[in-house]
Motif scaffolding. Structure first.
Motif, PDB file in Angstrom:
ATOM      1  N   GLY A 123       1.183   9.530 -18.484  1.00 37.57           N
ATOM      2  CA  GLY A 123       1.778  10.153 -17.303  1.00 37.57           C
ATOM      3  C   GLY A 123       1.136   9.727 -15.992  1.00 37.57           C
ATOM      4  N   VAL A 124      -0.052   9.104 -16.047  1.00 35.23           N
ATOM      5  CA  VAL A 124      -0.713   8.705 -14.795  1.00 35.23           C
ATOM      6  C   VAL A 124      -0.650   7.200 -14.558  1.00 35.23           C
ATOM      7  CG1 VAL A 124      -2.282  10.681 -14.983  1.00 35.23           C
ATOM      8  CG2 VAL A 124      -3.024   8.430 -15.804  1.00 35.23           C
ATOM      9  N   LEU A 125       0.019   6.462 -15.438  1.00 36.01           N
ATOM     10  CA  LEU A 125       0.040   5.004 -15.299  1.00 36.01           C
ATOM     11  C   LEU A 125       0.638   4.554 -13.970  1.00 36.01           C
ATOM     12  CD1 LEU A 125       1.035   3.878 -18.913  1.00 36.01           C
ATOM     13  CD2 LEU A 125      -1.164   3.512 -17.763  1.00 36.01           C
ATOM     14  N   ALA A 126       1.714   5.201 -13.569  1.00 31.34           N
ATOM     15  CA  ALA A 126       2.349   4.810 -12.301  1.00 31.34           C
ATOM     16  C   ALA A 126       1.408   5.060 -11.128  1.00 31.34           C
ATOM     17  CB  ALA A 126       3.658   5.579 -12.111  1.00 31.34           C
ATOM     18  N   ALA A 127       0.690   6.190 -11.166  1.00 29.02           N
ATOM     19  CA  ALA A 127      -0.241   6.510 -10.087  1.00 29.02           C
ATOM     20  C   ALA A 127      -1.407   5.535 -10.066  1.00 29.02           C
ATOM     21  CB  ALA A 127      -0.746   7.941 -10.247  1.00 29.02           C
ATOM     22  N   VAL A 128      -1.902   5.150 -11.229  1.00 30.59           N
ATOM     23  CA  VAL A 128      -2.987   4.168 -11.297  1.00 30.59           C
ATOM     24  C   VAL A 128      -2.523   2.850 -10.691  1.00 30.59           C
ATOM     25  CG1 VAL A 128      -4.463   2.827 -12.829  1.00 30.59           C
ATOM     26  CG2 VAL A 128      -4.053   5.229 -13.324  1.00 30.59           C
ATOM     27  N   GLY A 137      -0.078  -6.582 -12.300  1.00 27.88           N
ATOM     28  CA  GLY A 137       0.163  -7.917 -12.825  1.00 27.88           C
ATOM     29  C   GLY A 137       1.000  -7.850 -14.081  1.00 27.88           C
ATOM     30  N   GLY A 138       1.004  -8.928 -14.851  1.00 28.51           N
ATOM     31  CA  GLY A 138       1.653  -8.930 -16.151  1.00 28.51           C
ATOM     32  C   GLY A 138       3.139  -8.655 -16.117  1.00 28.51           C
ATOM     33  N   ALA A 139       3.621  -8.050 -17.214  1.00 29.86           N
ATOM     34  CA  ALA A 139       5.057  -7.846 -17.391  1.00 29.86           C
ATOM     35  C   ALA A 139       5.651  -6.945 -16.318  1.00 29.86           C
ATOM     36  CB  ALA A 139       5.325  -7.259 -18.778  1.00 29.86           C
ATOM     37  N   GLY A 140       4.918  -5.913 -15.899  1.00 29.29           N
ATOM     38  CA  GLY A 140       5.437  -5.008 -14.877  1.00 29.29           C
ATOM     39  C   GLY A 140       5.723  -5.727 -13.577  1.00 29.29           C
ATOM     40  N   ALA A 141       4.791  -6.563 -13.139  1.00 31.50           N
ATOM     41  CA  ALA A 141       5.006  -7.323 -11.909  1.00 31.50           C
ATOM     42  C   ALA A 141       6.057  -8.402 -12.111  1.00 31.50           C
ATOM     43  CB  ALA A 141       3.687  -7.941 -11.448  1.00 31.50           C
ATOM     44  N   ALA A 142       6.132  -8.968 -13.317  1.00 34.65           N
ATOM     45  CA  ALA A 142       7.148  -9.991 -13.590  1.00 34.65           C
ATOM     46  C   ALA A 142       8.541  -9.441 -13.361  1.00 34.65           C
ATOM     47  CB  ALA A 142       7.000 -10.511 -15.020  1.00 34.65           C
ATOM     48  N   ALA A 143       8.778  -8.211 -13.815  1.00 30.93           N
ATOM     49  CA  ALA A 143      10.090  -7.590 -13.621  1.00 30.93           C
ATOM     50  C   ALA A 143      10.378  -7.396 -12.141  1.00 30.93           C
ATOM     51  CB  ALA A 143      10.146  -6.259 -14.362  1.00 30.93           C
ATOM     52  N   GLN A 144       9.372  -6.995 -11.368  1.00 30.94           N
ATOM     53  CA  GLN A 144       9.569  -6.793  -9.937  1.00 30.94           C
ATOM     54  C   GLN A 144       9.832  -8.102  -9.203  1.00 30.94           C
ATOM     55  OE1 GLN A 144       9.803  -3.829  -8.524  1.00 30.94           O
ATOM     56  NE2 GLN A 144       9.293  -2.690 -10.398  1.00 30.94           N
ATOM     57  N   LEU A 145       9.309  -9.199  -9.753  1.00 31.94           N
ATOM     58  CA  LEU A 145       9.496 -10.512  -9.132  1.00 31.94           C
ATOM     59  C   LEU A 145      10.700 -11.255  -9.694  1.00 31.94           C
ATOM     60  CD1 LEU A 145       5.757 -11.619  -9.047  1.00 31.94           C
ATOM     61  CD2 LEU A 145       7.142 -10.825  -7.116  1.00 31.94           C
ATOM     62  N   ALA A 146      11.540 -10.525 -10.446  1.00 34.73           N
ATOM     63  CA  ALA A 146      12.790 -11.065 -10.999  1.00 34.73           C
ATOM     64  C   ALA A 146      12.555 -12.165 -12.024  1.00 34.73           C
ATOM     65  CB  ALA A 146      13.706 -11.557  -9.872  1.00 34.73           C
ATOM     66  N   ALA A 147      11.421 -12.126 -12.698  1.00 36.40           N
ATOM     67  CA  ALA A 147      11.189 -13.064 -13.798  1.00 36.40           C
ATOM     68  C   ALA A 147      11.958 -12.587 -15.023  1.00 36.40           C
ATOM     69  CB  ALA A 147       9.703 -13.152 -14.110  1.00 36.40           C
ATOM     70  N   PRO A 152       8.596  -3.111 -21.920  1.00 35.39           N
ATOM     71  CA  PRO A 152       8.356  -1.696 -21.586  1.00 35.39           C
ATOM     72  C   PRO A 152       7.045  -1.209 -22.188  1.00 35.39           C
ATOM     73  CG  PRO A 152      10.610  -2.042 -22.340  1.00 35.39           C
ATOM     74  CD  PRO A 152       9.877  -3.324 -22.596  1.00 35.39           C
ATOM     75  N   GLY A 153       6.310  -0.451 -21.377  1.00 37.67           N
ATOM     76  CA  GLY A 153       5.066   0.123 -21.852  1.00 37.67           C
ATOM     77  C   GLY A 153       3.870  -0.797 -21.768  1.00 37.67           C
TER      78      GLY A 153
END
Length: 248
Positions: A123-128, A137-147, A152-153
């Protein structure tokens, strides 16, 4: 679980002890520190042996971040002109020798940051990820950069060294190399300018630049992640292709 000493792991991998410690610090080998000595997961060591390539030595953290900065068309802070020239020559070589050497680039950049896994409440991952001194970085940032990669997760962040202790305490982060759901990379403090996103890139200034995200995906050593990373790196490396070679 079979546990190996650093010396035993080095013998299996045919590298020296310092390289084994570097691989542990970069998150490439699983291990635990007991009574001031590292004990490594035997399966992790043998898996790396079975999938190893022979890419040569990784770049030092300083030069790894210089390479990433140059790829992102940013100033390579702290490097001399001859050092920058050598890094550009390396990129020109990669651009001229296709297919893109994904594994070579991954190994070159493997020492860019210390990697740690943490247990933390989901529950705190987004806040971190959105905290000051943190870049996703990683997959989360890849999605934001349209890669073209979604996992998920899978949460990876870069943390400025001066902020790590505060984050650990503030969010109840517990180091756990086996069950941790949060991968934290700690780069040298002087590398931070290469991590701060350019204006208008990513998610509200919290996503790493494309070359950094691509290097994170390459670390996964997984087919879909490799393909997405190559898709991000090709247009960046195209700037270094020799005249007349065309665009990649």
């Amino acid at each position: 679980m079979e546990l190996l000493s650093v010396q035993q792991a080095a013998a299996i991998l045919d590298v020296d002890d310092s390289r084994v410690r570097q691989l542990v610090g970069a998150g490439k080998l699983r291990g635990q520190r007991i009574s001031n000595r590292w004990l490594l997961d035997g399966d992790s060591v043998r898996d790396r042996k079975n999938h190893a390539v022979n890419p040569g030595r990784p770049l030092s953290p300083r030069n790894a971040w210089g390479l990433l900065a140059i790829l992102a068309d940013r100033p390579a802070v702290g490097l001399s002109d001859p050092e920058k020239s050598r890094l550009r020559a390396r990129l020109r070589y990669m651009a001229a020798h296709q297919p893109l050497p994904a594994r070579r680039l991954q190994e070159l950049l493997s020492a860019r940051a210390e990697a740690r896994r943490y247990r933390v409440h989901s529950g705190v991952l987004a806040a971190v990820s959105a905290a000051p001194g943190v870049v996703q970085g990683g997959a989360g940032a890849a999605a934001q950069l349209a890669a073209d990669y979604v996992a998920p997760g899978h949460v990876e962040i870069y943390v400025h060294p001066s902020r790590l202790s505060e984050l650990e305490q503030g969010f109840g982060m517990i180091r756990d190399s086996r069950r941790g759901i949060l991968l934290v990379r700690i780069p040298p403090a002087d590398a931070w300018p290469a991590l701060v996103p350019a204006s208008g890139q990513g998610r509200n200034g919290h996503d790493a630049p494309a070359p950094v995200v691509a290097s994170d995906l390459l670390d996964l050593r997984e087919g879909r992640a490799d393909a997405a990373a190559i898709g991000m790196l090709q247009p960046l490396l195209a700037r270094f292709a020799p005249p007349g070679e065309g665009r990649m």
